[in-house]
Design an enzyme around this catalytic site. Structure first.
Site, PDB file in Angstrom:
ATOM      1  N   GLU A  65      -6.178   8.729  10.168  1.00 12.11           N
ATOM      2  CA  GLU A  65      -4.848   8.369  10.658  1.00 12.11           C
ATOM      3  C   GLU A  65      -4.597   8.867  12.072  1.00 12.11           C
ATOM      4  O   GLU A  65      -5.051   9.932  12.462  1.00 12.11           O
ATOM      5  CB  GLU A  65      -3.761   8.952   9.737  1.00 12.11           C
ATOM      6  CG  GLU A  65      -3.978   8.736   8.254  1.00 12.11           C
ATOM      7  CD  GLU A  65      -4.001   7.277   7.819  1.00 12.11           C
ATOM      8  OE1 GLU A  65      -3.758   6.388   8.656  1.00 12.11           O
ATOM      9  OE2 GLU A  65      -4.270   7.026   6.633  1.00 12.11           O
ATOM     10  N   GLU A  85       0.855  -1.190   0.000  1.00 11.43           N
ATOM     11  CA  GLU A  85       0.000   0.000   0.000  1.00 11.43           C
ATOM     12  C   GLU A  85       0.889   1.238   0.000  1.00 11.43           C
ATOM     13  O   GLU A  85       1.759   1.392   0.865  1.00 11.43           O
ATOM     14  CB  GLU A  85      -0.885   0.038   1.254  1.00 11.43           C
ATOM     15  CG  GLU A  85      -2.072  -0.886   1.204  1.00 11.43           C
ATOM     16  CD  GLU A  85      -2.960  -0.715   2.435  1.00 11.43           C
ATOM     17  OE1 GLU A  85      -2.885   0.339   3.101  1.00 11.43           O
ATOM     18  OE2 GLU A  85      -3.719  -1.646   2.735  1.00 11.43           O
TER      19      GLU A  85
END
EC number: 4.2.1.20
Length: 258
Positions: free
Chosen positions: A55, A44
């Site tokens: 995040e 990724e």
């Protein structure tokens, strides 16, 4: 068989995540080769965004470092072009809707397809808003990866029915980051998905140790690790390639015989 499905064809898949441009795009490119050599099955690539809402602090900080270092979308595309001259490992972009909108959805996905990027994860796009991305991606051969969280059974079933590539099972509610324990019943989530469609399921969010990777891989088809790798990039900077490769090897070894 698509390249993404193929990543899960030889046992449990290990999927590392890096933020492109942290510490530099030159190092990010080297990390891809090193992680593949260490056993990564699919990688990724995070395209940095100024407001990465999914995040935790580790990857948020990496996004800001990468943006300050000039890791803009076109520069990342150029890096992928170089990578594709040397390896055909499955690659998936992970980013946010604004990055794709700003570039132009069709233009972004066409460019990704031309470069041999296999999939796209948009961390802030819910199922109800994915159609415009999924439709163009399907047309161009870039699979939009669906994420499922430990929420209602009905919602997981709905998402699973038309999922593509693999299903990203979020192990914990909240943002990304290393966790000491993961208490979610991953096996139940995976079974709900498989009841709707026979598609690989990989678990992410919070996995950082070989023991955790092994435990999660016993319940799913693959394991995704981001924050623990990004933390190594932060700690070692330009010298992070070997520590990251060693870490990826230890994680892959932990799930290799399952």
């Amino acid at each position: 068989m698509t390249k993404i499905k193929n990543a899960f064809a030889n046992g449990k898949a290990f999927i590392p995540f890096i933020t492109c441009g942290d510490p530099s795009l030159t190092v990010s490119e080297q990390l891809v080769y090193a992680m593949e050599a260490a056993g990564a099955d699919l990688i990724e690539l995070g395209i940095p965004f100024s407001d990465p809402t999914a995040e935790g602090p580790v990857i948020q900080a990496a996004n800001l470092r990468a943006l300050h270092a000039g890791a803009l979308t076109d520069a990342i595309f150029e890096m992928v072009a170089r990578i594709r001259q040397k390896t055909q490992i499955p690659l998936v972009f992970m980013t946010y809707a604004n990055v794709v909108y700003h570039y132009g959805t069709r233009r972004f996905l066409q460019k990704a397809a031309d470069l041999g990027v296999d999939g796209l994860i948009l961390a802030d796009v819910p199922y109800e808003e994915k159609a415009e991305f999924a439709k163009v991606g399907q047309e161009l051969g870039v699979e939009l990866i669906s994420m499922i969280a430990p929420t209602s059974h009905d919602r997981i079933k709905m998402i699973a029915q038309d999922a593509a590539g693999f299903v990203y099972c979020v192990s914990s509610l909240g943002v990304t980051g290393v966790r000491n324990t993961i208490t979610t019943d991953i096996n139940a989530m995976v079974q709900l998905v498989k009841h709707e469609q026979e598609i690989p399921c990989a678990v992410g969010f919070g996995i950082s140790t070989p023991a955790q990777a092994r435990e999660m891989a016993q319940q799913a088809d693959g394991v995704i690790v981001g924050s623990a790798i990004v933390r190594l990039c932060e700690k070692y900077g330009q010298d992070c390639v070997k520590p990251v490769a060693d870490y990826v090897r230890s994680m892959k070894d932990a799930i290799r015989d399952l």
